[in-house]
Design a protein around this motif. Structure first.
Motif, PDB file in Angstrom:
ATOM      1  N   VAL A  28     -32.459   2.123  28.229  1.00  0.00           N
ATOM      2  CA  VAL A  28     -31.827   2.320  29.533  1.00  0.00           C
ATOM      3  C   VAL A  28     -31.900   0.992  30.154  1.00  0.00           C
ATOM      4  N   ASN A  29     -33.260   0.565  30.182  1.00  0.00           N
ATOM      5  CA  ASN A  29     -33.255  -0.408  31.218  1.00  0.00           C
ATOM      6  C   ASN A  29     -33.893  -1.979  30.290  1.00  0.00           C
TER       7      ASN A  29
ATOM      8  N   LYS B 248     -36.547  -2.708  29.241  1.00  0.00           N
ATOM      9  CA  LYS B 248     -38.169  -3.021  29.499  1.00  0.00           C
ATOM     10  C   LYS B 248     -39.029  -2.350  28.458  1.00  0.00           C
TER      11      LYS B 248
ATOM     12  N   TYR C 159     -40.277   8.171  28.214  1.00  0.00           N
ATOM     13  CA  TYR C 159     -41.190   7.233  28.753  1.00  0.00           C
ATOM     14  C   TYR C 159     -41.821   7.744  29.934  1.00  0.00           C
TER      15      TYR C 159
ATOM     16  N   LYS D  77     -39.397  -0.380  23.641  1.00  0.00           N
ATOM     17  CA  LYS D  77     -38.349  -0.977  24.587  1.00  0.00           C
ATOM     18  C   LYS D  77     -37.453   0.335  24.933  1.00  0.00           C
ATOM     19  N   ASN D  78     -37.382   0.507  26.250  1.00  0.00           N
ATOM     20  CA  ASN D  78     -36.507   1.373  26.773  1.00  0.00           C
ATOM     21  C   ASN D  78     -35.029   1.097  26.499  1.00  0.00           C
TER      22      ASN D  78
ATOM     23  N   HIS E  38     -43.475   7.334  33.541  1.00  0.00           N
ATOM     24  CA  HIS E  38     -43.515   6.463  34.710  1.00  0.00           C
ATOM     25  C   HIS E  38     -44.650   6.803  35.828  1.00  0.00           C
TER      26      HIS E  38
ATOM     27  N   GLU F 144     -42.125  -0.251  27.711  1.00  0.00           N
ATOM     28  CA  GLU F 144     -42.798   0.701  28.796  1.00  0.00           C
ATOM     29  C   GLU F 144     -43.589   1.800  27.932  1.00  0.00           C
TER      30      GLU F 144
ATOM     31  N   GLU G 236     -35.643  11.843  35.278  1.00  0.00           N
ATOM     32  CA  GLU G 236     -36.124  11.435  34.325  1.00  0.00           C
ATOM     33  C   GLU G 236     -36.504  12.742  33.140  1.00  0.00           C
TER      34      GLU G 236
END
Length: 145
Positions: free
Chosen positions: A119-120, A122, A143, A116-117, A145, A124, A19
């Motif tokens: 990549v996925n 979602k 992002y 909104k990410n 994590h 975050e 990441e």
């Protein structure tokens, strides 16, 4: 690419994506600033819009905003020319106001918000580094994590 590398790392013979970190975001913004000093703002805008892999690495990408809050360059071209200052994040935070205040004040700093990410897909927690260069601010975020 200086400290911007966050690609695959070998782990037991397999590749695992690392990441991007806050250090990577600062390095990307500073890389963009160096590019702008050499090639100019218009060329930086073209590179951002074209999703040049030097400045767009998935969840870590460079964007540009003017000092009044208008999006000048973004990999999501629908955002260009838009004033999104009063569009809040998922928690109601007007985070772009903070970005503009940093650009017009100290000229560099961090803003935390939810986004909104790409990549996925979602929403975050994200932190974005803001760096003023002349009459615009470069933004690069990661992002959490």
């Amino acid at each position: 690419m200086l400290a911007c590398f966050w690609g695959a790392a070998a782990a037991g013979g397999t590749a695992a994506a690392a990441e991007p970190s806050e250090k990577d975001a600062v390095a990307l913004a500073e890389k963009g600033a160096r590019f702008m000093r050499l090639k100019g703002k218009e060329e930086m805008i073209r590179r951002i819009i074209a999703r040049d892999p030097e400045y767009n690495q998935g969840a870590l990408y460079l964007a540009m905003r003017d000092l009044g809050g208008i999006t000048v360059a973004h990999p999501t071209v629908a955002l260009i020319g838009k004033d999104l200052r009063d569009v809040p994040d998922a928690d109601g935070k007007l985070f772009r106001h903070e970005m503009i205040a940093i650009a017009n004040g100290p000229g560099r700093g961090w803003v935390d918000y939810k986004f909104k990410n790409p990549v996925n897909g979602k929403v975050e927690a994200k932190t974005t580094y803001v760096l003023r260069i002349g009459d615009v601010a470069l933004e690069a975020g990661v992002y959490k994590h």
